[in-house]
Design an enzyme around this catalytic site. Sequence first.
Site, PDB file in Angstrom:
ATOM      1  N   CYS A  47       0.843  -1.196   0.000  1.00 43.19           N
ATOM      2  CA  CYS A  47       0.000   0.000   0.000  1.00 43.19           C
ATOM      3  C   CYS A  47       0.876   1.243   0.000  1.00 43.19           C
ATOM      4  O   CYS A  47       2.086   1.158   0.137  1.00 43.19           O
ATOM      5  CB  CYS A  47      -0.860  -0.007   1.258  1.00 43.19           C
ATOM      6  SG  CYS A  47      -1.810  -1.521   1.428  1.00 43.19           S
TER       7      CYS A  47
ATOM      8  N   ARG B  79       1.367   2.309  -5.940  1.00 45.72           N
ATOM      9  CA  ARG B  79       1.651   1.206  -5.018  1.00 45.72           C
ATOM     10  C   ARG B  79       0.407   0.362  -4.747  1.00 45.72           C
ATOM     11  O   ARG B  79       0.523  -0.722  -4.196  1.00 45.72           O
ATOM     12  CB  ARG B  79       2.188   1.745  -3.693  1.00 45.72           C
ATOM     13  CG  ARG B  79       3.474   2.534  -3.821  1.00 45.72           C
ATOM     14  CD  ARG B  79       3.893   3.060  -2.466  1.00 45.72           C
ATOM     15  NE  ARG B  79       4.208   1.968  -1.580  1.00 45.72           N
ATOM     16  CZ  ARG B  79       5.423   1.412  -1.465  1.00 45.72           C
ATOM     17  NH1 ARG B  79       6.406   1.875  -2.201  1.00 45.72           N
ATOM     18  NH2 ARG B  79       5.640   0.405  -0.670  1.00 45.72           N
TER      19      ARG B  79
ATOM     20  N   TRP C 239      -3.598  -1.879  -1.548  1.00 50.30           N
ATOM     21  CA  TRP C 239      -3.583  -3.034  -2.454  1.00 50.30           C
ATOM     22  C   TRP C 239      -4.023  -4.201  -1.576  1.00 50.30           C
ATOM     23  O   TRP C 239      -3.322  -4.597  -0.653  1.00 50.30           O
ATOM     24  CB  TRP C 239      -2.174  -3.290  -2.993  1.00 50.30           C
ATOM     25  CG  TRP C 239      -2.142  -4.247  -4.133  1.00 50.30           C
ATOM     26  CD1 TRP C 239      -2.251  -3.951  -5.465  1.00 50.30           C
ATOM     27  CD2 TRP C 239      -1.964  -5.678  -4.080  1.00 50.30           C
ATOM     28  NE1 TRP C 239      -2.161  -5.097  -6.223  1.00 50.30           N
ATOM     29  CE2 TRP C 239      -1.997  -6.172  -5.401  1.00 50.30           C
ATOM     30  CE3 TRP C 239      -1.797  -6.590  -3.043  1.00 50.30           C
ATOM     31  CZ2 TRP C 239      -1.855  -7.527  -5.715  1.00 50.30           C
ATOM     32  CZ3 TRP C 239      -1.669  -7.941  -3.347  1.00 50.30           C
ATOM     33  CH2 TRP C 239      -1.692  -8.392  -4.679  1.00 50.30           C
TER      34      TRP C 239
ATOM     35  N   ASN D  27       0.762  -0.624   6.288  1.00 49.17           N
ATOM     36  CA  ASN D  27       1.241  -1.289   5.075  1.00 49.17           C
ATOM     37  C   ASN D  27       2.038  -2.498   5.552  1.00 49.17           C
ATOM     38  O   ASN D  27       3.066  -2.337   6.197  1.00 49.17           O
ATOM     39  CB  ASN D  27       2.141  -0.354   4.263  1.00 49.17           C
ATOM     40  CG  ASN D  27       2.803  -1.090   3.094  1.00 49.17           C
ATOM     41  OD1 ASN D  27       2.339  -2.142   2.678  1.00 49.17           O
ATOM     42  ND2 ASN D  27       3.912  -0.550   2.616  1.00 49.17           N
ATOM     43  N   GLY D  28       1.543  -3.669   5.292  1.00 52.75           N
ATOM     44  CA  GLY D  28       2.217  -4.876   5.779  1.00 52.75           C
ATOM     45  C   GLY D  28       1.183  -5.946   6.040  1.00 52.75           C
ATOM     46  O   GLY D  28       0.051  -5.859   5.555  1.00 52.75           O
TER      47      GLY D  28
ATOM     48  N   GLU E  91      10.781 -10.273 -22.161  1.00 55.40           N
ATOM     49  CA  GLU E  91      10.412  -8.950 -21.645  1.00 55.40           C
ATOM     50  C   GLU E  91       9.292  -8.327 -22.484  1.00 55.40           C
ATOM     51  O   GLU E  91       8.346  -7.741 -21.954  1.00 55.40           O
ATOM     52  CB  GLU E  91      11.637  -8.027 -21.612  1.00 55.40           C
ATOM     53  CG  GLU E  91      11.390  -6.607 -21.149  1.00 55.40           C
ATOM     54  CD  GLU E  91      10.790  -6.474 -19.755  1.00 55.40           C
ATOM     55  OE1 GLU E  91      10.326  -5.363 -19.440  1.00 55.40           O
ATOM     56  OE2 GLU E  91      10.723  -7.480 -19.025  1.00 55.40           O
TER      57      GLU E  91
ATOM     58  N   LYS F 115       5.679  -7.164 -20.952  1.00 55.93           N
ATOM     59  CA  LYS F 115       5.166  -5.791 -21.107  1.00 55.93           C
ATOM     60  C   LYS F 115       3.755  -5.825 -21.702  1.00 55.93           C
ATOM     61  O   LYS F 115       2.843  -5.158 -21.237  1.00 55.93           O
ATOM     62  CB  LYS F 115       6.098  -4.948 -22.000  1.00 55.93           C
ATOM     63  CG  LYS F 115       7.400  -4.556 -21.305  1.00 55.93           C
ATOM     64  CD  LYS F 115       7.271  -3.409 -20.358  1.00 55.93           C
ATOM     65  CE  LYS F 115       7.315  -3.725 -18.879  1.00 55.93           C
ATOM     66  NZ  LYS F 115       8.221  -4.631 -18.309  1.00 55.93           N
TER      67      LYS F 115
ATOM     68  N   GLU G 234       1.225  -7.108 -19.135  1.00 58.08           N
ATOM     69  CA  GLU G 234       0.967  -6.131 -18.062  1.00 58.08           C
ATOM     70  C   GLU G 234       0.072  -4.989 -18.525  1.00 58.08           C
ATOM     71  O   GLU G 234      -0.827  -4.556 -17.820  1.00 58.08           O
ATOM     72  CB  GLU G 234       2.285  -5.495 -17.598  1.00 58.08           C
ATOM     73  CG  GLU G 234       3.191  -6.356 -16.778  1.00 58.08           C
ATOM     74  CD  GLU G 234       4.405  -5.542 -16.330  1.00 58.08           C
ATOM     75  OE1 GLU G 234       4.366  -5.024 -15.213  1.00 58.08           O
ATOM     76  OE2 GLU G 234       5.344  -5.402 -17.127  1.00 58.08           O
TER      77      GLU G 234
ATOM     78  N   HIS H  26       9.295 -27.652 -30.624  1.00 59.67           N
ATOM     79  CA  HIS H  26       9.060 -28.650 -29.566  1.00 59.67           C
ATOM     80  C   HIS H  26       7.693 -28.470 -28.907  1.00 59.67           C
ATOM     81  O   HIS H  26       7.485 -28.893 -27.775  1.00 59.67           O
ATOM     82  CB  HIS H  26      10.189 -28.577 -28.536  1.00 59.67           C
ATOM     83  CG  HIS H  26      11.540 -28.666 -29.178  1.00 59.67           C
ATOM     84  ND1 HIS H  26      12.034 -29.819 -29.737  1.00 59.67           N
ATOM     85  CD2 HIS H  26      12.482 -27.702 -29.400  1.00 59.67           C
ATOM     86  CE1 HIS H  26      13.233 -29.585 -30.255  1.00 59.67           C
ATOM     87  NE2 HIS H  26      13.526 -28.312 -30.076  1.00 59.67           N
TER      88      HIS H  26
ATOM     89  N   LYS I  38       3.473  -1.267  -8.262  1.00 60.21           N
ATOM     90  CA  LYS I  38       4.852  -1.027  -8.660  1.00 60.21           C
ATOM     91  C   LYS I  38       5.864  -1.788  -7.815  1.00 60.21           C
ATOM     92  O   LYS I  38       6.811  -2.383  -8.312  1.00 60.21           O
ATOM     93  CB  LYS I  38       5.135   0.472  -8.584  1.00 60.21           C
ATOM     94  CG  LYS I  38       6.513   0.875  -9.047  1.00 60.21           C
ATOM     95  CD  LYS I  38       6.678   0.605 -10.518  1.00 60.21           C
ATOM     96  CE  LYS I  38       8.043   0.849 -11.073  1.00 60.21           C
ATOM     97  NZ  LYS I  38       8.196   0.376 -12.433  1.00 60.21           N
TER      98      LYS I  38
HETATM   99  C1  AGP Z   1       7.683  -5.107 -14.482  1.00 58.90           C
HETATM  100  O1  AGP Z   1       7.155  -4.249 -15.413  1.00 58.90           O
HETATM  101  C2  AGP Z   1       6.852  -5.292 -13.295  1.00 58.90           C
HETATM  102  N1  AGP Z   1       6.540  -4.093 -12.666  1.00 58.90           N
HETATM  103  C3  AGP Z   1       7.380  -6.336 -12.339  1.00 58.90           C
HETATM  104  O2  AGP Z   1       7.531  -7.545 -13.031  1.00 58.90           O
HETATM  105  C4  AGP Z   1       8.716  -5.986 -11.690  1.00 58.90           C
HETATM  106  O3  AGP Z   1       9.745  -6.068 -12.612  1.00 58.90           O
HETATM  107  C5  AGP Z   1       8.976  -6.977 -10.556  1.00 58.90           C
HETATM  108  O4  AGP Z   1       7.942  -6.844  -9.647  1.00 58.90           O
HETATM  109  C6  AGP Z   1      10.328  -6.728  -9.882  1.00 58.90           C
HETATM  110  O5  AGP Z   1      10.316  -5.476  -9.282  1.00 58.90           O
HETATM  111  P1  AGP Z   1      11.692  -4.851  -8.754  1.00 58.90           P
HETATM  112  O6  AGP Z   1      12.599  -4.680  -9.929  1.00 58.90           O
HETATM  113  O7  AGP Z   1      11.280  -3.547  -8.148  1.00 58.90           O
HETATM  114  O8  AGP Z   1      12.252  -5.799  -7.730  1.00 58.90           O
END
Ligand code: AGP
Length: 638
Positions: free
Chosen positions: A28, A53, A100, A126-127, A511, A515, A518, A534, A633
């Site tokens: 959060c 967050r 969250w 937060n926790g 990657e 992307k 996401e 395969h 994030k």
């Molecule tokens: C990537 O776009 C995502 N936000 C997520 O996969 C991120 O890379 C992952 O949570 C790792 O985060 P960090 O690099 O802050 O440890």
Amino acid sequence: MALPFYGKKSILKLCEVYCGQKLPNIMCGIIGYIGHRQALPVVIKGLKRLEYRGYDSAGVALLETNNLKVYKKKGKVASLEEELIGKSLEGHIGIGHTRWATHGEPSDRNAHPHVSASGQLAMIHNGIIENYTSIKAELTQKGYSFKSDTDTEVLLNFIEEIKINNDCPLEEALRIALKRIVGAYCILLIDQNDPETILAARKGSPLVIGIGKGEHFLASDATPIIEYTKEVVYVNDYQIAIIKKDELVLKNLGNERQTPFITKLDMELAAIEKGGYEHFMLKEIFEQPTTINDCLRGRIHPQEGLITMGGVEAYIKNLKEAKRIIIVACGTSWHAGLIAEYLLEEYCRIPVEVEYASEFRYRNPVIHKGDVIIAISQSGETADTLVALENAKEKGALIFGVVNAVGSSISRMSHAGAYTHSGPEIGVASTKAFTGQLAILIMITLKLARALNTISTSDYKQLLQELADIPEKVARILENTDPIKAVAEKYKDASDFLFLGRGYNFPVALEGALKLKEISYIHAEGYPAAEMKHGPIALVDENLPVVFVATKDRYYEKIVSNVQEIKARKGKVICIVTEGDNIIPSMADDVLFVPDAPEALGPILSVIPLQLLSYYIGTARGLDVDKPRNLAKSVTVE
Ligand code: AGP
């Protein structure tokens, strides 16, 4: 003990914090204010800055002369603002929360702040409190009932119960309660009967306190604070902070005072504004020529053939003697780790293992004293990565952090490291931090290969010069994004995508797929191109877009035949190719060109069109690309 975590502009050495305990689960945004201003505007603005967050619900509590007011709403901060219209909003103390959800579905009643049974205390958290059910049972027996399903409300009433039972000050009750709970927390607590104080405590979840003149700002990270002050204190685990408008006291759970360590933030407000871009993600993609340059500047000296990295220099002996290197990360950072495996094995001839932190931490891996662990993390707060590192550190491994967020937990628990200097990354999808990570990992590789003498002087010098040219090449890709927009428009309604690559381009394909997942919610998978035969090739038909990362490298001929295999099954082929390539463009349905570069540096260029492809498809589908559903994030959740 001071720690060599070098960024060329490092402004501080951070005291080592070693927590070594089970880690937190929630991500959060926490914000607090006490001082001469009206708190609400500061709190609301801060919540908007922290909304990346978590955005399941939001709430504030305001306190003025023994009058405690709490307002909260399911949904984004904007819904809370609507809720506040016409309400009494005075208060020089304010705490705010953006959630969250883990314990208790997103709803008004599960939103924070929570109010104690007496109505006198309000708290945000937060926790996660792992033993909250047993405490809840104890309190229920004492006649307590609960308005929400959250662990937070249980902790709050537990604190109040201790205060009443022991007839002690709230600070004392908080200390006693924190000794009884298991789990992780960052909490802000206010008392209607004490309109001069905010109590805060942290274990596992991040907390930063900004020091102003006659005011203090509290937040999960520094982004909501920099517009008010550059002087901050990073609160450590097991610390309680007693904050008044003119005073900040830090204590441990033993009630002993501890000296606050003041850090000067090296971040500008502009860094966290959209700067005229429609989305943070687009801004951060277009920032990459600058952020990559910022990452290289002061570290690479192509003329002299030098790379200066204090963290590597401080531990060069350990790195040279390492029997193996283990890279630990999650998500996009894990993809950067996979590229580092190719780099370190090719140029340093050191065996590398790339581990998903979430598996590594529970697998009880074999770790030998002297093993080197490279931890890659944008936020520096990812729970799985942090705990995996602490387990490994306990077993005697050297922890080298590649981190973006200055002062974050991973940077503070590492033995050494390097900041990517990508600036605050607000968009949930990581973009500029990824290319920053690649730049750091390439510099580490070249510096170590030079020290190990496993690279020829000419190759070393050529790669160093090529690395210096990368920011300009990225800028060239960003000069004209219309071709990428056109491809996005053409395939925005696809239900599935495949991303393929070989060698260094395989992790880039992974990657690209991440992307797109996401940002557009389209199912997408990345594969080594040769792996198609395969099994996955069964997926191919005229409705499946297949993206090849097919830049010029030692695998070029092979990837050409892979393209033909897909075309033979009517797949729609989109290729990222090197400028001047006229073979693959004659086969593919769509091509996107990138400047030529040595294959080891190629991923920094070939990922850019993939970042933009997902962005343009996401916006074409009308989605919130900065705050994609179900994501956040900084994943401080297990
Ligand atoms: C990537 O776009 C995502 N936000 C997520 O996969 C991120 O890379 C992952 O949570 C790792 O985060 P960090 O690099 O802050 O440890």
